[in-house]
Design a protein around this motif. Structure first.
Motif, PDB file in Angstrom:
ATOM      1  N   GLU B 709       0.879  -1.170   0.093  1.00 13.98           N
ATOM      2  CA  GLU B 709       0.014   0.059  -0.106  1.00 13.98           C
ATOM      3  C   GLU B 709       0.784   1.300   0.083  1.00 13.98           C
ATOM      4  O   GLU B 709       2.043   1.368   0.709  1.00 13.98           O
ATOM      5  CB  GLU B 709      -1.011   0.103   1.304  1.00 13.98           C
ATOM      6  CG  GLU B 709      -1.932  -1.057   1.143  1.00 13.98           C
ATOM      7  CD  GLU B 709      -2.897  -1.098   2.213  1.00 13.98           C
ATOM      8  OE1 GLU B 709      -4.114  -1.617   1.991  1.00 13.98           O
ATOM      9  OE2 GLU B 709      -2.448  -0.757   3.363  1.00 13.98           O
ATOM     10  N   ASP B 711       1.656   5.505   0.380  1.00 16.28           N
ATOM     11  CA  ASP B 711       1.509   6.398   1.370  1.00 16.28           C
ATOM     12  C   ASP B 711       0.146   6.977   1.433  1.00 16.28           C
ATOM     13  O   ASP B 711      -0.470   7.243   0.682  1.00 16.28           O
ATOM     14  CB  ASP B 711       2.449   7.530   1.167  1.00 16.28           C
ATOM     15  CG  ASP B 711       3.129   7.897   2.418  1.00 16.28           C
ATOM     16  OD1 ASP B 711       3.655   7.291   3.109  1.00 16.28           O
ATOM     17  OD2 ASP B 711       2.644   9.257   2.778  1.00 16.28           O
ATOM     18  N   GLU B 712      -0.296   6.830   2.753  1.00 16.94           N
ATOM     19  CA  GLU B 712      -1.817   7.215   2.843  1.00 16.94           C
ATOM     20  C   GLU B 712      -1.937   8.033   4.195  1.00 16.94           C
ATOM     21  O   GLU B 712      -1.364   7.676   5.311  1.00 16.94           O
ATOM     22  CB  GLU B 712      -2.482   6.342   3.184  1.00 16.94           C
ATOM     23  CG  GLU B 712      -3.529   5.679   1.989  1.00 16.94           C
ATOM     24  CD  GLU B 712      -4.191   4.787   2.236  1.00 16.94           C
ATOM     25  OE1 GLU B 712      -4.745   3.926   1.384  1.00 16.94           O
ATOM     26  OE2 GLU B 712      -5.100   4.688   3.506  1.00 16.94           O
ATOM     27  N   GLU B 713      -2.445   9.234   4.212  1.00 14.59           N
ATOM     28  CA  GLU B 713      -2.641  10.387   5.338  1.00 14.59           C
ATOM     29  C   GLU B 713      -3.624   9.545   6.213  1.00 14.59           C
ATOM     30  O   GLU B 713      -4.765   9.480   5.864  1.00 14.59           O
ATOM     31  CB  GLU B 713      -2.835  11.487   5.056  1.00 14.59           C
ATOM     32  CG  GLU B 713      -1.408  12.057   4.573  1.00 14.59           C
ATOM     33  CD  GLU B 713      -0.410  12.366   5.597  1.00 14.59           C
ATOM     34  OE1 GLU B 713       0.621  12.140   5.554  1.00 14.59           O
ATOM     35  OE2 GLU B 713      -0.797  13.130   6.792  1.00 14.59           O
TER      36      GLU B 713
END
Lengths: 228, 713
Positions: B709, B711-713
């Motif tokens: 996955e 980068d996700e904030e």
């Protein structure tokens, strides 16, 4: 991490927020005389706390100019935080093996707090990996003290962090067992089915225990509905 | 051209023809357009029989009527009526205006001779008539109003006529130009009234043309062009689609989808001016009340919105889903008006979710469409779809703290007495109408789902695979469901030459055939071989909606879409018997075509069948796509019965070579071998062509287990 809704980022209007900065610690906060209306308050507070937290972490960095380090794990093993987490994890698992469940839970909780409060430039995949493993092991510790509710919560948190997990679906088995012990048979069956769907490679022997548990859950669920 | 002399149609005799033709060219196709029967499926499908009317039914029906009026094509009708009026006027003018025929100069007529007189006779006639008509010989006769000029003119005409018939040169002139005097000036009749051509009016005409060309034309074209550009292919304003895109999240819930649709620009046209935030506090008060049943997450999301229009829209949507009474008629009608717009915007969200190929948002979107049509909260019981069922009724059935809701099928499968006991507070007529609706809901129960390739026993890589879904419509609560007939589960390939079946067309013959009246299914037949299910029973939804079933495959482990959704709106066999409205339990077939993955192996998919109009009538089936090596396919092919080739063809000779014992054409061995190689090349080419030609209706996504996955904030 709090995020603002896309619709709130309006480049055409300027909203003046009643902020103040503490001269000593340089933390942002809302001006106390501001009349806080209910709607922007919570998101604004969340945003402010994020900024303050980030500021705090940046201050503790020892890189020159307080620039965040490179996110890719070039010298990961030497990172302080990872080392600490690993230490705590090992301590917790030894405590578990010695059946000191409460101690084990405490240590795992520390480790989880440390892992969860990592600054935001660290690679997300790694954090999720770490956290899912920690939650999974803490769930096992909870099961040791027969605290099914907490065990259930931790299993769910672990799955939320990373799915599929590999590890032969241990987390699914543990979650299913917790639910069964809580007499939530239908939910246990659903959880285990979900696990069997998600995890690869459970067709053969590896999935045997899970399938056995699933069969038991279904049986008990049918018994329950028949009797009600 | 010098010497040309235009005759303007100052008599106005040609102008009507011109105008008549032009208006006819426009009016007649427009007439056909407005009189053509609306072939939309929403207009041709039957309805579920129910006499349930919700509380504000008058408002909902008013919305329906308003929508119908919008679709009525008033502008076109007015244009057609105007066109016919103009055409009638022109016809009248044509009939009335005296026709001034241009005279054809005919010497025979002038002289009073028949066409067949000989040259001799004409000369004789000339001599005789010169004695009679020559001006020197004749005196003007006052009684006939003759003057010297008329006599002279007449004599000139007659002599011209004689010359035309006798003199070579003059005769040529007559034949070529129609007049004995040779080339005349051009006489062109222009079908315009003199008004437009006369001196002073020239500049006004110019001004008129300048206005049309320079102002009206660009305006009309621009308006049309930007109008078409402004909508996406779902019929949604592009700005709205952009805003919905920003609201997309991988972990979105049904409530999140509803909140995403509230960003649409279409609502600005609905709630104009002061209505954009009037009554907001009233609506919010009613939905924040705990009886409404909204979740904390949804309420907090609503609280975070600052834009008053969007906030009101979302509040109205929640009020609609929670079936909360707002007390004010204007607000109520607005509440029922926002739902169809949200449904349309949800289509846009579905397209966006499809682009990302993640299952969870797509499922959330489909479930949101179900809940919008049925006016149910995301976690409400499916039993509320039945008329007269209130949250109190549901609570009485399930108990106060039920963790999961009883499904509609489960409730209807309870024995009649216990069912009736559970809803004891409902009157008999209400209960009867609820049961009537339940027994007409089209619940598609899957009997079998399998993959096949037409004409092949084995699925090979990159082959055109058909997913065949066989099931029956079994409405909830129907007892005595007959057993599945095994023969029905087989899917026979159509014959090789049967183009119609292969392409999925209805055959031309059956299309022309009229439906037989005494067949029991005639009532529900609108087109041959395509049975429409009844319109969705949605008493709170202010539009007619024909239910659609969507079939798609997902990879359960990765949570990604394997094969994009196929939509079905009609069935191939009748669903209900026309006579007594009982289900026929015919085995229905859905077929979807897509390309198999290029790798060999077993692919485990989860097939979802989702109806977009009813909550809780979805099914999931685990299917395995077994793609095998090409060699297995070849082995199977040779088992097919191919007739022995004729002896004098190349194939026959090859057969003879292989099998031996045919007539000795050994001399051609070398040539045959060369031809053999050629044939092999041809076969390979054919295979390549097949791969290129295979329909890419959908491709199987490659599943990567090493997908990390981002980068996700």
């Amino acid at each position: 991490m709090a995020t603002t809704a896309a619709s709130d980022i309006d480049l055409d209007t300027y909203t003046h927020l009643p902020l103040q900065i503490d001269p000593a610690t340089k933390t942002l906060s809302l001006h106390p005389s501001a009349t806080a209306s209910s709607s922007p308050d919570t998101s604004l507070q969340a945003a402010l706390s994020t900024v303050n937290q980030l500021h705090g972490v940046l201050k503790t960095l020892d890189t020159p100019n307080s620039i965040p380090p490179h996110p890719l794990p070039t010298n990961l093993p030497t990172q302080k935080r990872t080392a600490q987490i690993t230490k705590l994890r090992e301590a917790a698992s030894t405590a578990f093996r010695k059946s000191q469940f409460a101690e084990s839970i405490r240590l795992y909780t520390f480790a989880i707090d440390m892992a969860a409060s990592r600054p935001s430039w660290e690679p997300v995949a790694l954090i999720r990996d770490e956290l899912s493993g920690l939650y999974r092991d803490r769930a096992q510790a909870h099961m040791g003290v027969r605290d099914w509710v907490e065990g259930c919560k931790d299993c769910e948190a672990s799955v939320e962090c990373k799915r599929p997990q590999g590890e032969k679906g241990k987390v699914w088995w543990r979650g299913g067992k917790c639910l069964l012990e809580m007499a939530r048979y239908a939910e246990a069956a659903q959880w285990l089915e979900r696990g069997l769907d998600c995890e690869p490679g459970l067709q053969a022997d590896d999935g045997r225990e899970m399938r056995a548990l699933l069969a038991e859950a279904r049986r008990k669920a049918d018994q329950f509905t028949a009797s009600s | 051209m010098s010497g040309t002399d235009y005759n303007y149609d100052d008599n106005g005799q040609f102008f009507p023809f011109f105008v008549l033709t032009l208006t006819g060219l426009v009016t007649l196709p427009l007439t056909y357009n407005i009189l053509k029967k609306n072939e939309d499926i929403e207009n041709t499908a039957p309805r579920i029989q129910s006499d349930f009317k919700p509380k504000h039914d008058d408002l909902i029906q008013a919305q329906r009527r308003a929508q119908k009026r919008k679709e009525f094509k008033t502008k076109r009708t007015i244009a057609v009526i105007l066109g016919y009026l103009i055409m009638a006027w022109m016809v009248y003018k044509i009939i009335v205006t005296k026709r001034i025929m241009p005279k054809i100069w005919d010497p025979y007529e002038i002289l009073g001779l028949s066409r067949s007189t000989s040259e001799q006779a004409i000369k004789k006639h000339k001599r005789l008539s010169s004695l009679k008509y020559h001006p020197d010989k004749v005196r003007p006769d006052a009684s006939k109003n003759e003057t010297v000029e008329t006599l002279n003119d007449r004599w000139v005409e007659m002599s011209k006529a004689y010359s035309a018939l006798l003199d070579e040169e003059v005769r040529n002139n007559w034949i070529q130009y129609g007049h004995p005097d040779g080339k005349q000036s051009f006489s062109i009749g222009i079908a315009l009234p003199k008004l437009m051509i006369s001196e002073g009016n020239g500049k006004y005409v110019l001004l008129f043309y300048a206005l049309i060309l320079g102002v009206a034309l660009p305006y009309v074209v621009g308006k049309w062009w930007y109008g078409t550009q402004a909508l996406t292919k779902d019929g949604v304003i592009i700005a709205s689609a952009g805003k919905i895109f920003k609201e997309y999240k991988e972990e979105i819930t049904i409530g999140g989808v509803v909140a995403a649709t509230s960003t649409g620009e279409e609502f600005q046209q609905l709630l104009k001016g002061s209505r954009s935030d009037a009554g907001l506090s009233k609506v919010e008060k009613s939905i924040f009340a705990p009886e409404a049943g909204l979740s904390e997450q949804d309420l907090s999301r609503l609280k975070e919105i600052e834009d008053p229009l969007r906030r009101k829209v979302l509040a109205l949507l929640w009020a609609y889903l929670a079936r909360v009474d707002l007390g004010d008629d204007t607000l109520e009608s607005e509440k029922y008006a926002v739902a169809p717009i949200a449904f349309l915007l949800n289509d846009s969200f579905t397209s966006i979710a499809l682009a990302f190929s993640v299952v969870a948002p797509l499922l959330a979107s489909y479930h949101a469409s179900q809940h919008i049509i049925q006016a149910l909260l995301p976690d409400a019981s499916p039993l509320l779809q039945l008329p007269h069922f209130t949250p109190k009724t549901v609570q009485a059935i399930e108990g106060a703290d039920a963790k999961s809701h009883m499904s509609l099928q489960k409730f209807m499968s309870l024995p009649q007495s216990s069912r009736r006991r559970l809803v004891a507070d409902m009157s008999d007529s209400q209960y009867a109408s609820a049961m009537q609706v339940a027994r007409q809901m089209p619940n598609f129960v899957v009997a079998k789902a399998f993959f096949k390739v037409i004409g092949d026993k084995v699925i090979t890589p990159s082959a055109l695979v058909q997913l065949v879904v066989k099931g029956r419509i079994i409405p909830p609560g129907i007892q005595h469901v007959p057993e599945v007939n095994e023969a029905d589960l087989e899917d026979i390939d159509p014959e090789e030459g049967d183009l119609d079946a292969l392409l999925g067309r209805k055959s031309a013959k059956s299309r022309r055939k009229k439906p037989i009246i005494d067949e029991p299914t005639a009532g529900f037949n609108n087109k041959e071989n395509s049975i429409q299910p009844p319109l969705a029973h949605a008493p709170y939804f202010a539009r007619n909606h024909s239910p659609r079933w969507r079939v798609f495959l997902t990879d359960a482990r990765a949570g990604r879409i394997g094969v994009p959704p196929f939509t079905f709106t009609e069935f191939d066999k009748p669903i209900f018997n026309a006579a007594d409205n009982t289900p026929t339990f015919n085995m229905q077939t859905f077929k979807c075509q897509f390309q198999a993955p290029p790798q060999v192996g077993q692919f485990a998919f989860k097939m979802h069948l989702i109806c977009d109009s009813y909550v809780g009538l979805d099914s999931t089936v685990d299917v395995i796509l077994d793609v095998q090596d090409m060699s297995k396919a070849a082995v199977v092919e040779s088992e097919d019965e191919i007739s022995e080739p004729d002896e004098d063809t190349l194939a026959g000779q090859m057969q003879a070579m292989k099998g031996g014992g045919a007539a000795g054409k050994r001399k051609k061995k070398k040539a045959v071998k060369a031809d053999e190689e050629e044939e092999e090349e041809e076969e390979e080419e054919e295979e390549d062509e097949d791969e290129e030609e295979s329909d890419t209706d959908g491709e199987v996504e490659e599943v990567s287990d090493t997908d990390t996955e981002t980068d996700e904030e």
